[in-house]
Design an enzyme around this catalytic site. Sequence first.
Site, PDB file in Angstrom:
ATOM      1  N   ASN A   1     106.075 -85.841  49.604  1.00  0.00           N
ATOM      2  CA  ASN A   1     107.074 -86.853  49.103  1.00  0.00           C
ATOM      3  C   ASN A   1     107.414 -87.776  49.394  1.00  0.00           C
ATOM      4  OD1 ASN A   1     108.162 -85.477  45.757  1.00  0.00           O
ATOM      5  ND2 ASN A   1     108.589 -83.597  47.458  1.00  0.00           N
TER       6      ASN A   1
ATOM      7  N   ASP B   1     112.523 -85.248  49.123  1.00  0.00           N
ATOM      8  CA  ASP B   1     112.254 -85.625  47.875  1.00  0.00           C
ATOM      9  C   ASP B   1     111.495 -86.601  47.856  1.00  0.00           C
ATOM     10  OD1 ASP B   1     110.763 -84.785  45.440  1.00  0.00           O
ATOM     11  OD2 ASP B   1     112.163 -83.419  45.015  1.00  0.00           O
TER      12      ASP B   1
END
Length: 332
Positions: free
Chosen positions: A172, A239
């Site tokens: 990510n 993320d």
Amino acid sequence: MLPQTNPFPGDGPAVDPSQTHTLQWQTLNPLTYQLGESPFWHPLEQLLYWVDIAAKTIMRANVYMGTVETWEMPSEPGCLAPAALGGLVIALRNGIFRAREWRGGLDPVTTLPYDTGSVRANDGKCDPRGRFWVGTLDETKTAHAAALYSVDARSGRVPQVQRHVGDALTGNGLAWSPDERTAYWTDTASHAIRAWDCDLQTNTLTAPRTFHQFAPKPAGWTWSPASASNAVPYGGRPDGAAVDVQGHYWVALYEGQRLCRFAPDGRLVAQYPTPAVCPTMPCFGGEDLKTLYLTSARRGRSADELAAFPDSGCVFSTRVDVPGLAVNMYQD
């Protein structure tokens, strides 16, 4: 309205309360998505694109008209990017595909060297030279089979696949600094954002280092009204991310109900509550690139959490003072 709680325990040292700021979030529309990811603003079309990985669907929205179009994929779309010659490049579970037009044919570009039975494409985007970079996700959550790859198909050449980083679980947070000399990426499960010196001429990453380390998830932690009031502190894990023109790195904290902004030297300079416990990825858009869009997730979240955060899974937007970098186009 956001619950008036403090969802931000310190990541090691205590976070300065003055670093927490409020943004005026709006929902793009009332629609919710299971696992929204990979948003980007198309500057030529003036449309916002993103994916719902779990629903195997790509969306694009005319934010001015309030309309959303959907396009079902044959397998999970981890990420996508606009192409300089029109259309999209899309990373699906079973390979990289080129779509010359919306809802058109999917032409195979190449495959990535992983087992599609247990690994799939996840977060990715194009670098400033037009290569398509894709991080993968290890569904076993134990084998550390995820990695970061680049696909170079510039000038019509046979696509060249290069593996840059491996031994990960969930790739990510891919982004580049405005001067193109620093690349960022994270293995979400490690709770660490990493940085490398980047040479786009030779397509190499060197001098790996930890950009920021977040506190790990407490054993057995799940969201609850008690956890939201810091009875069980957890600030989330990194993320998806985006970079602004000042070189600040904006990252969504999954299960942390916050968006963090880091200076180029790794200092946390601001954090913002989000209208979902699980924000997934920001991007900058609008004509001035001062509208911040944020995808989120609702898949697998508890009934209590969804009752407290009913907009989980929506795409959110807010205005910011510093514009972001424009999306990089795929070159082929």
